[in-house]
Design a protein around this motif. Structure first.
Motif, PDB file in Angstrom:
ATOM      1  N   ARG A 199      -4.957 104.170 109.361  1.00 36.19           N
ATOM      2  CA  ARG A 199      -5.358 104.889 110.577  1.00 36.19           C
ATOM      3  C   ARG A 199      -4.496 106.126 110.831  1.00 36.19           C
ATOM      4  O   ARG A 199      -4.641 106.771 111.854  1.00 36.19           O
ATOM      5  CB  ARG A 199      -5.301 103.944 111.773  1.00 36.19           C
ATOM      6  CG  ARG A 199      -6.337 102.827 111.693  1.00 36.19           C
ATOM      7  CD  ARG A 199      -6.382 102.018 112.990  1.00 36.19           C
ATOM      8  NE  ARG A 199      -7.511 101.101 112.979  1.00 36.19           N
ATOM      9  CZ  ARG A 199      -7.461  99.859 112.515  1.00 36.19           C
ATOM     10  NH1 ARG A 199      -6.321  99.390 112.016  1.00 36.19           N
ATOM     11  NH2 ARG A 199      -8.528  99.078 112.541  1.00 36.19           N
ATOM     12  N   SER A 201      -3.280 109.965 110.030  1.00 36.96           N
ATOM     13  CA  SER A 201      -3.780 111.219 109.478  1.00 36.96           C
ATOM     14  C   SER A 201      -2.819 112.320 109.891  1.00 36.96           C
ATOM     15  O   SER A 201      -1.818 112.079 110.581  1.00 36.96           O
ATOM     16  CB  SER A 201      -5.202 111.511 109.972  1.00 36.96           C
ATOM     17  OG  SER A 201      -5.192 111.816 111.360  1.00 36.96           O
ATOM     18  N   GLY A 203      -3.802 114.974 111.680  1.00 34.34           N
ATOM     19  CA  GLY A 203      -4.315 115.668 112.848  1.00 34.34           C
ATOM     20  C   GLY A 203      -5.192 116.847 112.491  1.00 34.34           C
ATOM     21  O   GLY A 203      -5.546 117.074 111.338  1.00 34.34           O
ATOM     22  N   ASP A 204      -5.541 117.609 113.504  1.00 39.19           N
ATOM     23  CA  ASP A 204      -6.402 118.772 113.325  1.00 39.19           C
ATOM     24  C   ASP A 204      -5.597 120.056 113.476  1.00 39.19           C
ATOM     25  O   ASP A 204      -4.478 120.059 113.954  1.00 39.19           O
ATOM     26  CB  ASP A 204      -7.533 118.754 114.360  1.00 39.19           C
ATOM     27  CG  ASP A 204      -8.422 117.527 114.209  1.00 39.19           C
ATOM     28  OD1 ASP A 204      -8.628 117.102 113.060  1.00 39.19           O
ATOM     29  OD2 ASP A 204      -8.880 116.987 115.235  1.00 39.19           O
ATOM     30  N   TYR A 211      -0.565 111.807 113.246  1.00 43.81           N
ATOM     31  CA  TYR A 211      -1.600 111.469 114.232  1.00 43.81           C
ATOM     32  C   TYR A 211      -2.136 110.061 113.956  1.00 43.81           C
ATOM     33  O   TYR A 211      -2.409 109.693 112.803  1.00 43.81           O
ATOM     34  CB  TYR A 211      -2.736 112.486 114.171  1.00 43.81           C
ATOM     35  CG  TYR A 211      -3.809 112.254 115.202  1.00 43.81           C
ATOM     36  CD1 TYR A 211      -3.654 112.722 116.498  1.00 43.81           C
ATOM     37  CD2 TYR A 211      -4.973 111.555 114.873  1.00 43.81           C
ATOM     38  CE1 TYR A 211      -4.636 112.504 117.449  1.00 43.81           C
ATOM     39  CE2 TYR A 211      -5.949 111.325 115.826  1.00 43.81           C
ATOM     40  CZ  TYR A 211      -5.780 111.802 117.112  1.00 43.81           C
ATOM     41  OH  TYR A 211      -6.751 111.576 118.049  1.00 43.81           O
ATOM     42  N   CYS A 212      -2.274 109.269 115.014  1.00 43.95           N
ATOM     43  CA  CYS A 212      -2.753 107.890 114.888  1.00 43.95           C
ATOM     44  C   CYS A 212      -4.151 107.767 115.490  1.00 43.95           C
ATOM     45  O   CYS A 212      -4.358 108.055 116.679  1.00 43.95           O
ATOM     46  CB  CYS A 212      -1.796 106.927 115.598  1.00 43.95           C
ATOM     47  SG  CYS A 212      -2.369 105.212 115.597  1.00 43.95           S
ATOM     48  N   GLU A 213      -5.127 107.363 114.681  1.00 42.36           N
ATOM     49  CA  GLU A 213      -6.494 107.198 115.170  1.00 42.36           C
ATOM     50  C   GLU A 213      -6.621 106.002 116.123  1.00 42.36           C
ATOM     51  O   GLU A 213      -7.460 106.002 117.021  1.00 42.36           O
ATOM     52  CB  GLU A 213      -7.438 107.032 113.976  1.00 42.36           C
ATOM     53  CG  GLU A 213      -7.496 108.254 113.071  1.00 42.36           C
ATOM     54  CD  GLU A 213      -8.332 108.008 111.829  1.00 42.36           C
ATOM     55  OE1 GLU A 213      -8.821 106.862 111.672  1.00 42.36           O
ATOM     56  OE2 GLU A 213      -8.492 108.942 111.014  1.00 42.36           O
ATOM     57  N   HIS A 214      -5.765 105.008 115.947  1.00 40.20           N
ATOM     58  CA  HIS A 214      -5.826 103.825 116.831  1.00 40.20           C
ATOM     59  C   HIS A 214      -5.439 104.197 118.266  1.00 40.20           C
ATOM     60  O   HIS A 214      -6.113 103.809 119.222  1.00 40.20           O
ATOM     61  CB  HIS A 214      -4.901 102.734 116.298  1.00 40.20           C
ATOM     62  CG  HIS A 214      -4.828 101.520 117.172  1.00 40.20           C
ATOM     63  ND1 HIS A 214      -5.829 100.569 117.215  1.00 40.20           N
ATOM     64  CD2 HIS A 214      -3.862 101.092 118.039  1.00 40.20           C
ATOM     65  CE1 HIS A 214      -5.492  99.621 118.072  1.00 40.20           C
ATOM     66  NE2 HIS A 214      -4.300  99.919 118.583  1.00 40.20           N
ATOM     67  N   ASP A 216      -5.088 107.409 119.237  1.00 42.07           N
ATOM     68  CA  ASP A 216      -5.698 108.708 119.515  1.00 42.07           C
ATOM     69  C   ASP A 216      -4.661 109.708 120.033  1.00 42.07           C
ATOM     70  O   ASP A 216      -4.875 110.408 121.017  1.00 42.07           O
ATOM     71  CB  ASP A 216      -6.829 108.576 120.533  1.00 42.07           C
ATOM     72  CG  ASP A 216      -7.684 109.845 120.598  1.00 42.07           C
ATOM     73  OD1 ASP A 216      -7.688 110.598 119.603  1.00 42.07           O
ATOM     74  OD2 ASP A 216      -8.323 110.082 121.640  1.00 42.07           O
ATOM     75  N   ARG A 217      -3.528 109.766 119.355  1.00 42.05           N
ATOM     76  CA  ARG A 217      -2.481 110.716 119.734  1.00 42.05           C
ATOM     77  C   ARG A 217      -1.459 110.813 118.602  1.00 42.05           C
ATOM     78  O   ARG A 217      -1.470 110.027 117.656  1.00 42.05           O
ATOM     79  CB  ARG A 217      -1.784 110.280 121.020  1.00 42.05           C
ATOM     80  CG  ARG A 217      -1.091 108.928 120.936  1.00 42.05           C
ATOM     81  CD  ARG A 217      -0.313 108.632 122.209  1.00 42.05           C
ATOM     82  NE  ARG A 217       0.205 107.278 122.233  1.00 42.05           N
ATOM     83  CZ  ARG A 217       1.341 106.890 121.653  1.00 42.05           C
ATOM     84  NH1 ARG A 217       2.058 107.760 120.969  1.00 42.05           N
ATOM     85  NH2 ARG A 217       1.745 105.632 121.731  1.00 42.05           N
ATOM     86  N   CYS A 225       5.428 102.868 114.360  1.00 39.71           N
ATOM     87  CA  CYS A 225       4.569 102.454 113.254  1.00 39.71           C
ATOM     88  C   CYS A 225       5.181 101.284 112.489  1.00 39.71           C
ATOM     89  O   CYS A 225       6.400 101.092 112.476  1.00 39.71           O
ATOM     90  CB  CYS A 225       4.321 103.625 112.308  1.00 39.71           C
ATOM     91  SG  CYS A 225       3.498 105.029 113.097  1.00 39.71           S
TER      92      CYS A 225
END
Length: 268
Positions: A199, A201, A203-204, A211-214, A216-217, A225
């Motif tokens: 999860r 990434s 980021g953009d 960046y953590c998708e779980h 969302d920040r 982590c």
């Protein structure tokens, strides 16, 4: 500005080597003549100095002026719990009176009270940090710019009735600022590791951040982590090219490509 792909010795940078005009090596570098010549030769090997002989004397010059590349220095003192300050107040009084930094800031997870602020020098800023908030940093007090160019006072010791200090010249502070900036610059670019999680990434926006998708920040991988995280899913860390990003977003170059000369110096 790329001067050389090699590390310039500190003794070379600290010495008053003239730019363009030659001066005797023994007048420029402190110590016995053997040491002076050794330092000059070390600077010449990096490509930063020109060393030659004139009238039977070894002389030296800078063919390229060392650039004023330091923008600003911000010192952030990480103190999660202000109720247990330890030596925080003394350290910040030292930072404020010496003035090597442009700004000094305390970052804390504590609730900040008026009593906390009163114990800190007025010039020191305070940030409240909470990674559970959408905007994790809240500015409690803005830092004031310190006098980094002028002389300062170094706090040596504190007693009940007096504080021992030592005056520090602006030139000595400039050398220390350069050393601090070079250490920070040499550590690299975004030195944190990205988590090995499915999860995770970058980021953009073309900026490498954990960046953590779980959640969302953006997260702090060292603190948040791992297998204890409810959203953890074991995987390889995201692929990144930090050196390429650093070169793209800053003036840093992976290979400075040897020495450079400034036009017009041959007229001296």
């Amino acid at each position: 500005m790329a001067l050389t792909s090699d590390t310039i010795p500190r003794a070379v940078l600290d010495a008053p080597v003239p730019v363009g005009t030659y001066e005797r090596v023994t007048r420029v570098f402190d110590g016995p003549p053997e040491r002076a010549r050794a330092v000059a030769d070390a600077g010449a090997e990096t490509g930063f100095l020109d060393v030659t002989r004139r009238d039977g004397q070894q002389v030296v010059r800078q063919p390229t002026r060392y650039p004023e590349w330091i923008g600003g220095l911000v010192g952030v003192e990480n103190k999660p719990d202000l109720e247990r300050p330890g030596g925080l107040s003394r350290q910040l009084r030292h930072d404020a009176s010496l003035g090597v930094l442009d700004y000094a800031v305390v970052a804390t997870e504590s609730h900040v009270t008026g009593a906390h602020l009163n114990r800190l020098p007025d010039a020191v800023g305070v940030w409240r940090v909470d990674f559970d908030r959408e905007r994790p940093i809240r500015i409690v007090r803005e830092p004031e710019r310190l006098d980094a160019a002028g002389p300062g006072l170094e706090v040596l010791d504190e007693h009940a009735a007096r504080t021992d200090v030592r005056p520090v010249s602006g030139a000595a502070k400039a050398r220390q600022r350069r050393q601090i900036a070079e250490r920070a610059h040499g550590k690299g670019w975004r030195t944190f590791g990205l988590p090995g999680c499915a999860r995770a990434s970058t980021g953009d926006g073309g900026v490498t951040l954990p960046y953590c998708e779980h959640f969302d920040r953006v997260v702090d991988p060292a603190r948040e982590c791992g297998t204890d995280c409810p959203g953890f899913a074991d995987a390889d860390p995201p692929a990144v090219a930090l050196d390429a990003e650093r070169e793209r977003r800053t003036r840093w170059e992976r290979d400075a490509g040897g020495r450079h000369r400034q036009a017009g110096l041959d007229q001296f």
